[in-house]
Write a protein that holds these residues in place. Structure first.
Motif, PDB file in Angstrom:
ATOM      1  N   GLU A   1      31.500  32.817  60.868  1.00 52.61           N
ATOM      2  CA  GLU A   1      32.527  31.777  60.899  1.00 52.61           C
ATOM      3  C   GLU A   1      32.439  30.879  59.670  1.00 52.61           C
ATOM      4  O   GLU A   1      33.465  30.507  59.092  1.00 52.61           O
ATOM      5  N   GLU A   2      31.231  30.538  59.230  1.00 52.26           N
ATOM      6  CA  GLU A   2      31.068  29.720  58.019  1.00 52.26           C
ATOM      7  C   GLU A   2      31.574  30.470  56.791  1.00 52.26           C
ATOM      8  O   GLU A   2      32.213  29.866  55.907  1.00 52.26           O
ATOM      9  N   ALA A   3      31.326  31.774  56.718  1.00 58.22           N
ATOM     10  CA  ALA A   3      31.819  32.575  55.596  1.00 58.22           C
ATOM     11  C   ALA A   3      33.345  32.579  55.588  1.00 58.22           C
ATOM     12  O   ALA A   3      33.975  32.426  54.537  1.00 58.22           O
ATOM     13  N   ARG A   4      33.944  32.731  56.747  1.00 56.57           N
ATOM     14  CA  ARG A   4      35.411  32.723  56.843  1.00 56.57           C
ATOM     15  C   ARG A   4      35.980  31.372  56.414  1.00 56.57           C
ATOM     16  O   ARG A   4      36.986  31.308  55.720  1.00 56.57           O
ATOM     17  N   GLU A   5      35.325  30.285  56.827  1.00 59.00           N
ATOM     18  CA  GLU A   5      35.792  28.952  56.449  1.00 59.00           C
ATOM     19  C   GLU A   5      35.712  28.750  54.941  1.00 59.00           C
ATOM     20  O   GLU A   5      36.641  28.185  54.342  1.00 59.00           O
ATOM     21  N   ARG A   6      34.625  29.206  54.306  1.00 57.63           N
ATOM     22  CA  ARG A   6      34.490  29.100  52.843  1.00 57.63           C
ATOM     23  C   ARG A   6      35.599  29.885  52.144  1.00 57.63           C
ATOM     24  O   ARG A   6      36.187  29.424  51.163  1.00 57.63           O
ATOM     25  N   ILE A   7      35.885  31.068  52.665  1.00 54.55           N
ATOM     26  CA  ILE A   7      36.938  31.908  52.080  1.00 54.55           C
ATOM     27  C   ILE A   7      38.290  31.214  52.192  1.00 54.55           C
ATOM     28  O   ILE A   7      39.057  31.175  51.222  1.00 54.55           O
ATOM     29  N   ILE A   8      38.584  30.652  53.328  1.00 48.17           N
ATOM     30  CA  ILE A   8      39.878  29.992  53.540  1.00 48.17           C
ATOM     31  C   ILE A   8      40.026  28.796  52.596  1.00 48.17           C
ATOM     32  O   ILE A   8      41.094  28.600  52.000  1.00 48.17           O
ATOM     33  N   VAL A   9      38.966  28.012  52.428  1.00 52.44           N
ATOM     34  CA  VAL A   9      39.021  26.873  51.508  1.00 52.44           C
ATOM     35  C   VAL A   9      39.268  27.362  50.081  1.00 52.44           C
ATOM     36  O   VAL A   9      40.117  26.819  49.367  1.00 52.44           O
ATOM     37  N   HIS A  10      38.552  28.398  49.666  1.00 54.97           N
ATOM     38  CA  HIS A  10      38.713  28.977  48.334  1.00 54.97           C
ATOM     39  C   HIS A  10      40.137  29.515  48.170  1.00 54.97           C
ATOM     40  O   HIS A  10      40.798  29.284  47.148  1.00 54.97           O
ATOM     41  N   PHE A  11      40.624  30.225  49.175  1.00 57.73           N
ATOM     42  CA  PHE A  11      41.978  30.775  49.161  1.00 57.73           C
ATOM     43  C   PHE A  11      43.020  29.675  48.996  1.00 57.73           C
ATOM     44  O   PHE A  11      43.978  29.820  48.224  1.00 57.73           O
ATOM     45  N   GLU A  12      42.867  28.589  49.714  1.00 57.89           N
ATOM     46  CA  GLU A  12      43.866  27.516  49.679  1.00 57.89           C
ATOM     47  C   GLU A  12      44.034  26.935  48.286  1.00 57.89           C
ATOM     48  O   GLU A  12      45.128  26.527  47.910  1.00 57.89           O
ATOM     49  N   VAL A  13      42.964  26.900  47.486  1.00 51.45           N
ATOM     50  CA  VAL A  13      43.067  26.419  46.106  1.00 51.45           C
ATOM     51  C   VAL A  13      44.007  27.332  45.314  1.00 51.45           C
ATOM     52  O   VAL A  13      44.925  26.863  44.638  1.00 51.45           O
ATOM     53  N   PHE A  14      43.781  28.645  45.410  1.00 54.03           N
ATOM     54  CA  PHE A  14      44.636  29.600  44.703  1.00 54.03           C
ATOM     55  C   PHE A  14      46.049  29.606  45.279  1.00 54.03           C
ATOM     56  O   PHE A  14      47.031  29.678  44.532  1.00 54.03           O
ATOM     57  N   ALA A  15      46.160  29.546  46.590  1.00 51.10           N
ATOM     58  CA  ALA A  15      47.471  29.597  47.234  1.00 51.10           C
ATOM     59  C   ALA A  15      48.326  28.399  46.838  1.00 51.10           C
ATOM     60  O   ALA A  15      49.529  28.560  46.576  1.00 51.10           O
ATOM     61  N   LYS A  16      47.730  27.223  46.769  1.00 51.01           N
ATOM     62  CA  LYS A  16      48.485  26.028  46.363  1.00 51.01           C
ATOM     63  C   LYS A  16      49.013  26.201  44.946  1.00 51.01           C
ATOM     64  O   LYS A  16      50.181  25.903  44.671  1.00 51.01           O
ATOM     65  N   TRP A  17      48.174  26.688  44.038  1.00 49.99           N
ATOM     66  CA  TRP A  17      48.617  26.910  42.661  1.00 49.99           C
ATOM     67  C   TRP A  17      49.749  27.938  42.629  1.00 49.99           C
ATOM     68  O   TRP A  17      50.751  27.748  41.938  1.00 49.99           O
ATOM     69  N   MET A  18      49.597  29.026  43.391  1.00 49.72           N
ATOM     70  CA  MET A  18      50.628  30.067  43.400  1.00 49.72           C
ATOM     71  C   MET A  18      51.947  29.533  43.942  1.00 49.72           C
ATOM     72  O   MET A  18      53.010  29.835  43.405  1.00 49.72           O
ATOM     73  N   ARG A  19      51.888  28.731  44.997  1.00 47.47           N
ATOM     74  CA  ARG A  19      53.111  28.165  45.574  1.00 47.47           C
ATOM     75  C   ARG A  19      53.759  27.171  44.614  1.00 47.47           C
ATOM     76  O   ARG A  19      54.967  27.217  44.375  1.00 47.47           O
ATOM     77  N   ASP A  20      52.936  26.246  44.090  1.00 56.08           N
ATOM     78  CA  ASP A  20      53.463  25.172  43.246  1.00 56.08           C
ATOM     79  C   ASP A  20      53.928  25.653  41.883  1.00 56.08           C
ATOM     80  O   ASP A  20      54.948  25.202  41.373  1.00 56.08           O
ATOM     81  N   ARG A  21      53.187  26.542  41.261  1.00 49.84           N
ATOM     82  CA  ARG A  21      53.477  26.939  39.880  1.00 49.84           C
ATOM     83  C   ARG A  21      54.261  28.241  39.765  1.00 49.84           C
ATOM     84  O   ARG A  21      54.991  28.430  38.798  1.00 49.84           O
ATOM     85  N   GLN A  22      54.078  29.146  40.717  1.00 48.35           N
ATOM     86  CA  GLN A  22      54.694  30.464  40.589  1.00 48.35           C
ATOM     87  C   GLN A  22      55.735  30.757  41.670  1.00 48.35           C
ATOM     88  O   GLN A  22      56.406  31.780  41.607  1.00 48.35           O
ATOM     89  N   GLY A  23      55.830  29.903  42.684  1.00 46.86           N
ATOM     90  CA  GLY A  23      56.787  30.142  43.755  1.00 46.86           C
ATOM     91  C   GLY A  23      56.415  31.330  44.634  1.00 46.86           C
ATOM     92  O   GLY A  23      57.272  31.925  45.270  1.00 46.86           O
ATOM     93  N   ILE A  24      55.129  31.647  44.674  1.00 45.81           N
ATOM     94  CA  ILE A  24      54.630  32.783  45.462  1.00 45.81           C
ATOM     95  C   ILE A  24      53.818  32.246  46.637  1.00 45.81           C
ATOM     96  O   ILE A  24      52.974  31.367  46.467  1.00 45.81           O
ATOM     97  N   ASP A  25      54.064  32.775  47.824  1.00 45.36           N
ATOM     98  CA  ASP A  25      53.287  32.393  49.000  1.00 45.36           C
ATOM     99  C   ASP A  25      52.370  33.570  49.345  1.00 45.36           C
ATOM    100  O   ASP A  25      52.799  34.512  50.011  1.00 45.36           O
ATOM    101  N   PRO A  26      51.121  33.521  48.883  1.00 43.72           N
ATOM    102  CA  PRO A  26      50.236  34.668  49.074  1.00 43.72           C
ATOM    103  C   PRO A  26      49.768  34.818  50.519  1.00 43.72           C
ATOM    104  O   PRO A  26      49.753  33.861  51.290  1.00 43.72           O
ATOM    105  N   GLU A  27      49.409  36.029  50.824  1.00 39.71           N
ATOM    106  CA  GLU A  27      48.865  36.375  52.139  1.00 39.71           C
ATOM    107  C   GLU A  27      47.356  36.542  51.986  1.00 39.71           C
ATOM    108  O   GLU A  27      46.901  37.145  51.025  1.00 39.71           O
TER     109      GLU A  27
END
Length: 151
Positions: A55-81
């Motif tokens: 569960e801790e590994a999954r939480e770390r991954i989600i936090v890391h993902f959200e950094v990239f996802a925010k950039w992709m949404r804000d700068r590229q208009g992409i909503d990653p999965e």
């Protein structure tokens, strides 16, 4: 829709792979799937401890993902999965490609260390001839400007 599959890990070169995948997806009308693989050897403990660590590994991954996802949404208009799998990296990457027919390109970031581009690329290039999709290697030292120019 064609999706770019990019691997989320703790490597420096992961950043350029994310940028490349997002920019290519934007420029080609595609999408991005971000895959993170949790190695099985992280959970060789008692069952309760392994569950907490998982569960801790999954939480770390989600936090890391959200950094990239925010950039992709804000700068590229992409909503990653985000897809999180457990197992050996190469096996899980190949399984994800087989399970999702919309994945059209595998994007990997190449390390800049003297001992080579990284263990994942070394392992995946051995599989390259059998992949059902092309694999793109993005140099870890490539500038943002150069990435924008080639995407």
């Amino acid at each position: 829709m064609r999706k770019f599959l990019v691997i989320l890990d703790d490597s420096r070169e992961c950043l350029n792979a994310m940028r490349f995948a997002a920019m290519r997806a934007t420029n080609t009308g595609g999408g991005v799937t971000i895959l993170s693989v949790i190695p099985p050897d992280e959970f060789n403990h008692w069952i309760g401890v392994a569950d907490i660590m998982r569960e801790e590994a999954r939480e770390r991954i989600i936090v890391h993902f959200e950094v990239f996802a925010k950039w992709m949404r804000d700068r590229q208009g992409i909503d990653p999965e985000l897809v999180i799998r457990e197992g050996e990296a190469v096996t899980e990457i190949l399984a994800q490609i087989q399970e999702d027919p919309e994945i059209g390109v595998l994007v990997l970031g190449a390390g800049t260390e003297k001992n080579g581009p990284g263990p994942l690329i070394a392992s995946m290039t051995k599989q390259a001839g059998f992949l059902p999709i092309p694999m793109t290697l993005v140099p870890g030292e490539m500038s943002k400007e150069r990435l924008a120019a080639v995407t």
